[in-house]
Design a protein around this motif. Sequence first.
Motif, PDB file in Angstrom:
ATOM      1  N   HIS A 135      77.814  13.396  34.059  1.00  0.00           N
ATOM      2  CA  HIS A 135      77.660  11.956  33.848  1.00  0.00           C
ATOM      3  C   HIS A 135      76.245  11.585  33.396  1.00  0.00           C
ATOM      4  CE1 HIS A 135      78.475   7.712  34.247  1.00  0.00           C
ATOM      5  NE2 HIS A 135      77.406   7.567  35.029  1.00  0.00           N
ATOM      6  N   GLY A 136      76.190  10.862  32.298  1.00  0.00           N
ATOM      7  CA  GLY A 136      74.917  10.377  31.779  1.00  0.00           C
ATOM      8  C   GLY A 136      74.074  11.401  31.070  1.00  0.00           C
ATOM      9  N   ARG A 137      74.565  12.629  30.975  1.00  0.00           N
ATOM     10  CA  ARG A 137      73.749  13.688  30.359  1.00  0.00           C
ATOM     11  C   ARG A 137      74.485  14.409  29.225  1.00  0.00           C
ATOM     12  NH1 ARG A 137      71.132  17.657  34.468  1.00  0.00           N
ATOM     13  NH2 ARG A 137      69.940  18.158  32.577  1.00  0.00           N
ATOM     14  N   GLY A 138      75.648  14.995  29.531  1.00  0.00           N
ATOM     15  CA  GLY A 138      76.335  15.758  28.493  1.00  0.00           C
ATOM     16  C   GLY A 138      77.466  16.582  29.063  1.00  0.00           C
ATOM     17  N   GLU A 161      74.907  25.832  31.959  1.00  0.00           N
ATOM     18  CA  GLU A 161      73.801  24.894  31.907  1.00  0.00           C
ATOM     19  C   GLU A 161      74.270  23.637  31.175  1.00  0.00           C
ATOM     20  OE1 GLU A 161      70.420  26.634  30.043  1.00  0.00           O
ATOM     21  OE2 GLU A 161      70.458  28.447  31.269  1.00  0.00           O
ATOM     22  N   VAL A 162      73.517  22.566  31.321  1.00  0.00           N
ATOM     23  CA  VAL A 162      73.892  21.304  30.679  1.00  0.00           C
ATOM     24  C   VAL A 162      73.533  21.325  29.197  1.00  0.00           C
ATOM     25  CG1 VAL A 162      73.528  18.813  30.593  1.00  0.00           C
ATOM     26  CG2 VAL A 162      73.659  19.979  32.801  1.00  0.00           C
ATOM     27  N   LEU A 163      74.526  21.035  28.351  1.00  0.00           N
ATOM     28  CA  LEU A 163      74.288  20.780  26.933  1.00  0.00           C
ATOM     29  C   LEU A 163      74.296  19.266  26.779  1.00  0.00           C
ATOM     30  CD1 LEU A 163      74.126  21.572  23.892  1.00  0.00           C
ATOM     31  CD2 LEU A 163      76.636  21.532  23.878  1.00  0.00           C
ATOM     32  N   THR A 164      73.146  18.674  26.489  1.00  0.00           N
ATOM     33  CA  THR A 164      73.100  17.218  26.404  1.00  0.00           C
ATOM     34  C   THR A 164      73.875  16.726  25.184  1.00  0.00           C
ATOM     35  OG1 THR A 164      71.063  17.091  25.082  1.00  0.00           O
ATOM     36  CG2 THR A 164      70.824  17.230  27.487  1.00  0.00           C
ATOM     37  N   ARG A 165      74.403  15.545  25.320  1.00  0.00           N
ATOM     38  CA  ARG A 165      75.165  14.944  24.228  1.00  0.00           C
ATOM     39  C   ARG A 165      74.284  14.767  22.992  1.00  0.00           C
ATOM     40  NH1 ARG A 165      79.986  12.293  24.045  1.00  0.00           N
ATOM     41  NH2 ARG A 165      80.230  10.604  22.530  1.00  0.00           N
TER      42      ARG A 165
END
Length: 230
Positions: free
Chosen positions: A221-224, A175-179
Amino acid sequence: MKKILLVEDDPNLGMLLQDYLQLKGKFEVVLCTDGEEGLHAFTKGNYDLLILDVMMPKKDGFTLGKDIRKINSHIPIIFATAKGMIEDKTQAYTLGGDDYITKPFRIEELLLRINALLKRTENAEKKEEQQPTQFTVGNYTFDYTTQIISINGIQQKLSTKEAELLRLLCIKKNEVLTREEALLHIWHDDNYFNGRSMDVFLSKIRKYLKDDPSVEIINVHGRGYKLLVN
């Protein structure tokens, strides 16, 4: 009563800060005037937070902070210095500092930072108790408690920030881990300097995981970031 170790080579400023924090903040404050004295005091006492001046004789604040991190990876550290260079701020956070304040500063601001940092630390400790500490990542095993990642009997010891970042990636595997989420959770601030530090730690983690081609950390890109395990 919370106990603070203050290491400041200016005796007048040191005593002023000590008196104010003890009176207004109701802390117990131990004052040392050089880095070597500060390290000795740290090894002999139990503290809840450290305030380290950077420019000091015998042992500077960054070196002292690095030595302390080898002993205790979690105690909150605030670096204080007359310097305001980007490199100094980056170094402060890379060495495991939790906050950075530039001289001259208002004592009231320092007290606010101390209280906020102690509160965040207490809240983080409560949340950490509810999170897993053992992970399987492809052919790797990762023990967050010992900060060790292993594969085929080969072990790699991670730094505190590396272990915290890898743990977040493992919890959100595939899953995406946001920055922003990573920066706020680990550094408590998503500013530019912390972002640069995190990029360095991510590069190191990618190298640690290179022996299993089924494991990779990709940029979204743009997320994390996303830890992928195929």
